[in-house]
Each structure stands twice: as structure tokens, then as C-alpha cells.
Design a protein around this motif. Structure first.
Motif, PDB file in Angstrom:
ATOM      1  N   THR A 248       0.837  -1.205   0.000  1.00 35.70           N
ATOM      2  CA  THR A 248       0.000   0.000   0.000  1.00 35.70           C
ATOM      3  C   THR A 248       0.871   1.254   0.000  1.00 35.70           C
ATOM      4  O   THR A 248       0.612   2.211  -0.753  1.00 35.70           O
ATOM      5  CB  THR A 248      -0.923  -0.005   1.241  1.00 35.70           C
ATOM      6  N   GLN A 249       1.915   1.272   0.824  1.00 39.51           N
ATOM      7  CA  GLN A 249       2.807   2.424   0.869  1.00 39.51           C
ATOM      8  C   GLN A 249       3.518   2.622  -0.472  1.00 39.51           C
ATOM      9  O   GLN A 249       3.717   3.763  -0.905  1.00 39.51           O
ATOM     10  CB  GLN A 249       3.842   2.253   1.994  1.00 39.51           C
ATOM     11  N   THR A 250       3.873   1.527  -1.110  1.00 42.36           N
ATOM     12  CA  THR A 250       4.522   1.629  -2.419  1.00 42.36           C
ATOM     13  C   THR A 250       3.581   2.288  -3.417  1.00 42.36           C
ATOM     14  O   THR A 250       3.972   3.207  -4.151  1.00 42.36           O
ATOM     15  CB  THR A 250       4.939   0.226  -2.919  1.00 42.36           C
ATOM     16  N   HIS A 251       2.332   1.846  -3.424  1.00 45.05           N
ATOM     17  CA  HIS A 251       1.353   2.441  -4.347  1.00 45.05           C
ATOM     18  C   HIS A 251       1.089   3.902  -4.003  1.00 45.05           C
ATOM     19  O   HIS A 251       1.006   4.751  -4.908  1.00 45.05           O
ATOM     20  CB  HIS A 251       0.041   1.639  -4.329  1.00 45.05           C
ATOM     21  N   LEU A 252       0.969   4.193  -2.690  1.00 45.00           N
ATOM     22  CA  LEU A 252       0.725   5.584  -2.291  1.00 45.00           C
ATOM     23  C   LEU A 252       1.905   6.476  -2.670  1.00 45.00           C
ATOM     24  O   LEU A 252       1.710   7.588  -3.168  1.00 45.00           O
ATOM     25  CB  LEU A 252       0.462   5.664  -0.784  1.00 45.00           C
ATOM     26  N   LEU A 253       3.128   6.000  -2.422  1.00 43.28           N
ATOM     27  CA  LEU A 253       4.303   6.786  -2.788  1.00 43.28           C
ATOM     28  C   LEU A 253       4.346   7.004  -4.299  1.00 43.28           C
ATOM     29  O   LEU A 253       4.629   8.120  -4.766  1.00 43.28           O
ATOM     30  CB  LEU A 253       5.590   6.083  -2.317  1.00 43.28           C
ATOM     31  N   ASN A 254       4.013   5.978  -5.056  1.00 45.44           N
ATOM     32  CA  ASN A 254       3.989   6.086  -6.507  1.00 45.44           C
ATOM     33  C   ASN A 254       2.952   7.123  -6.936  1.00 45.44           C
ATOM     34  O   ASN A 254       3.224   7.967  -7.807  1.00 45.44           O
ATOM     35  CB  ASN A 254       3.704   4.715  -7.129  1.00 45.44           C
ATOM     36  N   LEU A 255       1.768   7.097  -6.311  1.00 47.88           N
ATOM     37  CA  LEU A 255       0.721   8.076  -6.647  1.00 47.88           C
ATOM     38  C   LEU A 255       1.132   9.489  -6.251  1.00 47.88           C
ATOM     39  O   LEU A 255       0.881  10.453  -6.992  1.00 47.88           O
ATOM     40  CB  LEU A 255      -0.590   7.697  -5.963  1.00 47.88           C
ATOM     41  N   VAL A 256       1.772   9.648  -5.081  1.00 50.74           N
ATOM     42  CA  VAL A 256       2.223  10.967  -4.637  1.00 50.74           C
ATOM     43  C   VAL A 256       3.255  11.522  -5.611  1.00 50.74           C
ATOM     44  O   VAL A 256       3.214  12.708  -5.977  1.00 50.74           O
ATOM     45  CB  VAL A 256       2.796  10.893  -3.202  1.00 50.74           C
ATOM     46  N   LYS A 257       4.175  10.659  -6.071  1.00 54.39           N
ATOM     47  CA  LYS A 257       5.169  11.113  -7.029  1.00 54.39           C
ATOM     48  C   LYS A 257       4.501  11.533  -8.339  1.00 54.39           C
ATOM     49  O   LYS A 257       4.887  12.536  -8.948  1.00 54.39           O
ATOM     50  CB  LYS A 257       6.218  10.021  -7.276  1.00 54.39           C
ATOM     51  N   LYS A 258       3.504  10.763  -8.768  1.00 55.58           N
ATOM     52  CA  LYS A 258       2.794  11.128 -10.002  1.00 55.58           C
ATOM     53  C   LYS A 258       2.066  12.452  -9.835  1.00 55.58           C
ATOM     54  O   LYS A 258       2.078  13.291 -10.730  1.00 55.58           O
ATOM     55  CB  LYS A 258       1.800  10.030 -10.375  1.00 55.58           C
ATOM     56  N   LEU A 259       1.437  12.647  -8.653  1.00 53.37           N
ATOM     57  CA  LEU A 259       0.721  13.902  -8.412  1.00 53.37           C
ATOM     58  C   LEU A 259       1.670  15.098  -8.359  1.00 53.37           C
ATOM     59  O   LEU A 259       1.294  16.219  -8.689  1.00 53.37           O
ATOM     60  CB  LEU A 259      -0.075  13.820  -7.100  1.00 53.37           C
ATOM     61  N   SER A 260       2.921  14.842  -7.931  1.00 51.84           N
ATOM     62  CA  SER A 260       3.887  15.937  -7.851  1.00 51.84           C
ATOM     63  C   SER A 260       4.622  16.139  -9.176  1.00 51.84           C
ATOM     64  O   SER A 260       5.522  16.957  -9.265  1.00 51.84           O
ATOM     65  CB  SER A 260       4.892  15.677  -6.722  1.00 51.84           C
ATOM     66  N   GLY A 261       4.238  15.367 -10.182  1.00 53.91           N
ATOM     67  CA  GLY A 261       4.819  15.555 -11.499  1.00 53.91           C
ATOM     68  C   GLY A 261       6.002  14.654 -11.795  1.00 53.91           C
ATOM     69  O   GLY A 261       6.612  14.774 -12.850  1.00 53.91           O
ATOM     70  N   GLN A 262       6.345  13.764 -10.908  1.00 51.90           N
ATOM     71  CA  GLN A 262       7.455  12.834 -11.146  1.00 51.90           C
ATOM     72  C   GLN A 262       6.866  11.495 -11.593  1.00 51.90           C
ATOM     73  O   GLN A 262       6.476  10.674 -10.786  1.00 51.90           O
ATOM     74  CB  GLN A 262       8.276  12.600  -9.869  1.00 51.90           C
ATOM     75  N   GLU A 263       6.797  11.313 -12.901  1.00 52.92           N
ATOM     76  CA  GLU A 263       6.276  10.045 -13.423  1.00 52.92           C
ATOM     77  C   GLU A 263       7.293   8.954 -13.148  1.00 52.92           C
ATOM     78  O   GLU A 263       8.471   9.108 -13.453  1.00 52.92           O
ATOM     79  CB  GLU A 263       6.005  10.144 -14.931  1.00 52.92           C
ATOM     80  N   GLU A 264       6.814   7.864 -12.582  1.00 47.04           N
ATOM     81  CA  GLU A 264       7.694   6.758 -12.225  1.00 47.04           C
ATOM     82  C   GLU A 264       6.857   5.483 -12.247  1.00 47.04           C
ATOM     83  O   GLU A 264       5.709   5.487 -11.807  1.00 47.04           O
ATOM     84  CB  GLU A 264       8.285   7.048 -10.836  1.00 47.04           C
ATOM     85  N   SER A 265       7.442   4.402 -12.731  1.00 51.44           N
ATOM     86  CA  SER A 265       6.703   3.134 -12.746  1.00 51.44           C
ATOM     87  C   SER A 265       6.650   2.567 -11.326  1.00 51.44           C
ATOM     88  O   SER A 265       7.450   2.935 -10.462  1.00 51.44           O
ATOM     89  CB  SER A 265       7.374   2.125 -13.685  1.00 51.44           C
ATOM     90  N   ILE A 266       5.714   1.676 -11.103  1.00 51.33           N
ATOM     91  CA  ILE A 266       5.594   1.045  -9.781  1.00 51.33           C
ATOM     92  C   ILE A 266       6.855   0.250  -9.457  1.00 51.33           C
ATOM     93  O   ILE A 266       7.282   0.184  -8.299  1.00 51.33           O
ATOM     94  CB  ILE A 266       4.311   0.171  -9.690  1.00 51.33           C
ATOM     95  N   GLU A 267       7.494  -0.322 -10.496  1.00 49.71           N
ATOM     96  CA  GLU A 267       8.734  -1.083 -10.294  1.00 49.71           C
ATOM     97  C   GLU A 267       9.851  -0.164  -9.793  1.00 49.71           C
ATOM     98  O   GLU A 267      10.655  -0.544  -8.935  1.00 49.71           O
ATOM     99  CB  GLU A 267       9.174  -1.784 -11.595  1.00 49.71           C
ATOM    100  N   GLU A 268       9.911   1.061 -10.340  1.00 39.72           N
ATOM    101  CA  GLU A 268      10.929   2.018  -9.880  1.00 39.72           C
ATOM    102  C   GLU A 268      10.672   2.400  -8.421  1.00 39.72           C
ATOM    103  O   GLU A 268      11.614   2.527  -7.633  1.00 39.72           O
ATOM    104  CB  GLU A 268      10.936   3.263 -10.773  1.00 39.72           C
ATOM    105  N   THR A 269       9.413   2.591  -8.081  1.00 36.36           N
ATOM    106  CA  THR A 269       9.069   2.916  -6.689  1.00 36.36           C
ATOM    107  C   THR A 269       9.438   1.744  -5.773  1.00 36.36           C
ATOM    108  O   THR A 269       9.977   1.954  -4.679  1.00 36.36           O
ATOM    109  CB  THR A 269       7.568   3.234  -6.563  1.00 36.36           C
ATOM    110  N   GLU A 270       9.180   0.529  -6.225  1.00 32.94           N
ATOM    111  CA  GLU A 270       9.542  -0.659  -5.429  1.00 32.94           C
ATOM    112  C   GLU A 270      11.056  -0.742  -5.237  1.00 32.94           C
ATOM    113  O   GLU A 270      11.533  -1.059  -4.142  1.00 32.94           O
ATOM    114  CB  GLU A 270       9.028  -1.935  -6.104  1.00 32.94           C
TER     115      GLU A 270
END
Length: 134
Positions: A87-109
Motif C-alpha cells: 500500500t505504501q509503495t502504491h501511495l508513494l507512486n501516486l504521490v510522485k505522479k501527483l507531484s509531477g514525477q512520473e515513475e513506474s511502480i517497479e521504480e518505486t519498489e
């Protein structure tokens, strides 16, 4: 008369022999009574020890039940932690996307795994494991 004297001497000898035997029998009887007392005392101790053993076995069984419950709780906690990490991985990924930093879920992991590895490395630091440095 000599015959009577011999008979009397034999009777006295037999009487002394029987007297000695009776004294030995009484002595043996006293020893047997003392042994029976000791056996009774020992029997009481055996019963007390068996009672203690039974109580200890009950404690052991209760401890084993607690261990099993704890192991179940640990397994449940591990599942919960795994879900929280996802859940934290997905939330961090979504927060990064909302802040304009596009990143794949694998990169966040990978980012989270790098943080995890760094934390493990810091915990394995010898200075933290040495009580003299604390």
C-alpha cells in the motif's frame, strides 16, 4: 546323674540359642518396621514429586499453546506488514505522479527496497551491535 547334667547343659545351650534367635528376630522386625516407615516417607515424596511434575507439564502445555498463538500472530503480522508495504509503495507512486514525477511502480519498489537495504545495513553496523559503543 551325669546324663542329667548333660541333658541340662544341652537344654541350657538350646535355650540360649533360641533366646539369641528370638533377639535376632526382634531386631529384624524392628529393622523391617523402620524400613516400612522410610518407604512410607519415600512414597509421600514420590507423590509430591509426581504432583509437581503434573503441574509443570500443565505449565509446559500452556506455554506451548501460547507459543502457537504467538506464531499465528507473527504470521498475521507478517501478512499485514506485507500489505502495508504494498500500500505504501502504491501511495508513494501516486504521490510522485501527483507531484509531477512520473515513475513506474517497479521504480518505486526499487526505491523502497534500496531504503530497506540501507536500513538493514545501518542496523548491522558493528557499533550498534557492540554494547560498549552504546
Amino acid at each position: 546323674m551325669q546324663n542329667i547334667e548333660e541333658i541340662l547343659q544341652k537344654l541350657i545351650a538350646e535355650h540360649n540359642f533360641l533366646k539369641d534367635m528370638q533377639q535376632r528376630i526382634v531386631g529384624n522386625h524392628d529393622i523391617m518396621i523402620e524400613n516400612q516407615k522410610r518407604n512410607a516417607d519415600n512414597h509421600d515424596l514420590v507423590i509430591q514429586n509426581q504432583t509437581t511434575i503434573i503441574k509443570n507439564q500443565e505449565i509446559i502445555v500452556n506455554n506451548q499453546v501460547s507459543i502457537i498463538r504467538n506464531q499465528r500472530q507473527i504470521a498475521d503480522n507478517q501478512i499485514t506488514l506485507a500489505v502495508m508495504l504494498q500500500t505504501q509503495t502504491h501511495l508513494l507512486n501516486l504521490v510522485k505522479k501527483l507531484s509531477g514525477q512520473e515513475e513506474s511502480i517497479e521504480e518505486t519498489e526499487r526505491f523502497i527496497q534500496a531504503l530497506r537495504n540501507q536500513t538493514i545495513e545501518n542496523l548491522n553496523n558493528p557499533s550498534l551491535n557492540d554494547p560498549q559503543t552504546l
